[in-house]
Scaffold this motif. Structure first.
Motif, mmCIF file in Angstrom:
data_model
loop_
_atom_site.group_PDB
_atom_site.id
_atom_site.type_symbol
_atom_site.label_atom_id
_atom_site.label_comp_id
_atom_site.label_asym_id
_atom_site.label_seq_id
_atom_site.Cartn_x
_atom_site.Cartn_y
_atom_site.Cartn_z
ATOM 1 N N ASP A 74 0.830 -1.185 0.000
ATOM 2 C CA ASP A 74 0.000 0.000 0.000
ATOM 3 C C ASP A 74 0.875 1.250 0.000
ATOM 4 O O ASP A 74 0.499 2.283 -0.523
ATOM 5 N N GLN A 119 1.605 2.106 -3.485
ATOM 6 C CA GLN A 119 0.393 2.643 -4.088
ATOM 7 C C GLN A 119 0.172 4.081 -3.609
ATOM 8 O O GLN A 119 -0.214 4.949 -4.389
ATOM 9 N N ARG A 171 -0.149 7.468 -5.760
ATOM 10 C CA ARG A 171 -1.341 8.314 -5.614
ATOM 11 C C ARG A 171 -0.933 9.768 -5.355
ATOM 12 O O ARG A 171 -1.508 10.688 -5.918
ATOM 13 N N ALA A 179 -8.673 5.711 -13.037
ATOM 14 C CA ALA A 179 -8.549 5.122 -11.698
ATOM 15 C C ALA A 179 -9.594 4.024 -11.487
ATOM 16 O O ALA A 179 -10.752 4.204 -11.837
ATOM 17 N N GLU A 212 -12.461 1.391 -6.782
ATOM 18 C CA GLU A 212 -12.174 1.438 -5.344
ATOM 19 C C GLU A 212 -11.044 2.421 -5.025
ATOM 20 O O GLU A 212 -10.897 2.876 -3.903
ATOM 21 N N GLU A 213 -10.271 2.770 -6.067
ATOM 22 C CA GLU A 213 -9.154 3.687 -5.871
ATOM 23 C C GLU A 213 -9.614 5.144 -5.931
ATOM 24 O O GLU A 213 -9.020 6.023 -5.304
ATOM 25 N N ARG A 272 -10.022 7.325 -2.751
ATOM 26 C CA ARG A 272 -8.726 7.566 -2.104
ATOM 27 C C ARG A 272 -7.949 8.632 -2.859
ATOM 28 O O ARG A 272 -7.308 9.493 -2.272
#
Ligand SMILES: [Zn+2]
Length: 320
Positions: free
Chosen positions: A211, A214, A218, A247, A250-251, A254
């Motif tokens: 994460d 990621q 992001r 994207a 689910e992204e 965020r």
């Protein structure tokens, strides 16, 4: 025994400490538990305890010469045996070599410790060769058999070993342990990782590390979009906003949260306050829409239209 580097597993730690202070450590253990449950951590601690020169309660002390070598992975009396290739189990030939090596006396310490990876995946002949060694091997030799599934080790071998089963770490303790390793992550992040990993710390670490990558990506994406929102190039904004379309569902929330956060940071130092404020208000609306499963294509359109409209108004105001 000093087993605090291993999180949780209280019963197992008590059992080992009592054993060491009583009759001493055994010469053969099966360390079982799923990947990430601490088998290697425990194996290193046992190697250290067997070779450490400190008094029993403080072993492994971590400071003496043998401890330092064990934890650096360079002690000449500790051998790690894994299959001949990645994912392949240890072969009968390897066990025979190990057997020959075991009869050569220790180089430095009182003991020689062999750590065997994937003992539950060794075939019957390899396990039987191992059994002979457990039955007849020299007294100074100790064997640590690592197994994801203790039941995969032949009963005859198991009867010659003591089994140490690693168990999931309770949530509070797991969170505490992760906090020392990931001091920058929020309590909510750590709790989520513990929950998803079901108390298997190695799994929680890879979740948080994965994460982490990621999260970095992001931040970079949000940064590009903030710059486009701050500028007045409509085409650049249009191109940058395509990020939102690409994207995964689910992204998206965020990414929008990150965008909102970075707009706020930029606002503190930028001269383009009115544009950034407008952008922040729009992003907040989009975040609400994303919650309601809005189409990502629509969101980027709304963002561009909202900002372009502001440009038009700005131009009209300037003209007046
Ligand atoms: Zn030591």
């Amino acid at each position: 025994m000093e087993l605090s580097p291993l999180a949780g597993n209280r019963a197992l730690k008590t059992q080992l400490s009592q054993q060491e202070e009583g009759r001493g450590l055994s010469h053969a253990y099966i360390l079982s538990g799923p990947a990430g449950s601490g088998k290697h951590t425990l194996a290193r601690l046992l190697c250290g305890a067997m070779l450490c020169t400190a008094p029993a309660q403080r072993r492994p002390c971590g400071h003496c010469g043998p401890c330092k070598k064990v934890f650096a992975g360079i002690h000449p009396d500790v051998a790690v045996i894994a299959g001949p290739a990645e994912g392949k189990p240890i072969t009968v030939d390897q066990v025979r070599q190990l057997r020959a090596d075991a009869y050569i006396r220790p180089n430095e310490g009182e003991r020689k410790v062999y750590l065997l990876e994937g003992a539950d995946r060794m075939n019957a002949s390899a396990q039987n060769a191992m059994l002979k060694l457990l039955e007849e091997g020299p007294a100074y030799a100790a064997f640590l058999l690592l197994a994801e599934n203790g039941g995969g080790v032949l009963q005859t071998v198991r009867s010659r070993c003591e089994e140490l089963s690693l168990t999931p770490v309770p949530p509070g303790e797991a969170e505490e342990w992760l906090r020392t390793r990931f001091p920058d992550r929020s309590g909510a992040d750590l709790r989520r990782a513990v929950q998803e990993a079901q108390g298997i710390l190695g799994r929680a670490v890879s979740l948080l590390e994965g994460d982490g990558g990621q999260a970095q990506e992001r931040r970079a994406q949000a940064d590009a979009l903030v710059r486009a929102l701050e500028g007045t190039d409509e085409l650049a904004l249009f191109e940058a906003s395509l990020l939102l379309e690409k994207a995964p569902k689910e992204e998206l929330p965020r990414l929008l949260d990150q965008l909102y956060l970075q707009l706020g940071e930029r606002l503190a130092v930028s001269g383009e306050k009115s544009r950034l404020l407008k952008a922040a208000a729009l992003v907040r609306k989009l975040r609400g829409a994303a919650e309601l499963n809005a189409n990502p294509g629509q969101l980027s359109g709304w963002l561009c239209a909202g900002m372009f409209l502001e440009n038009e108004k700005g131009r009209m105001q300037n003209a007046e």
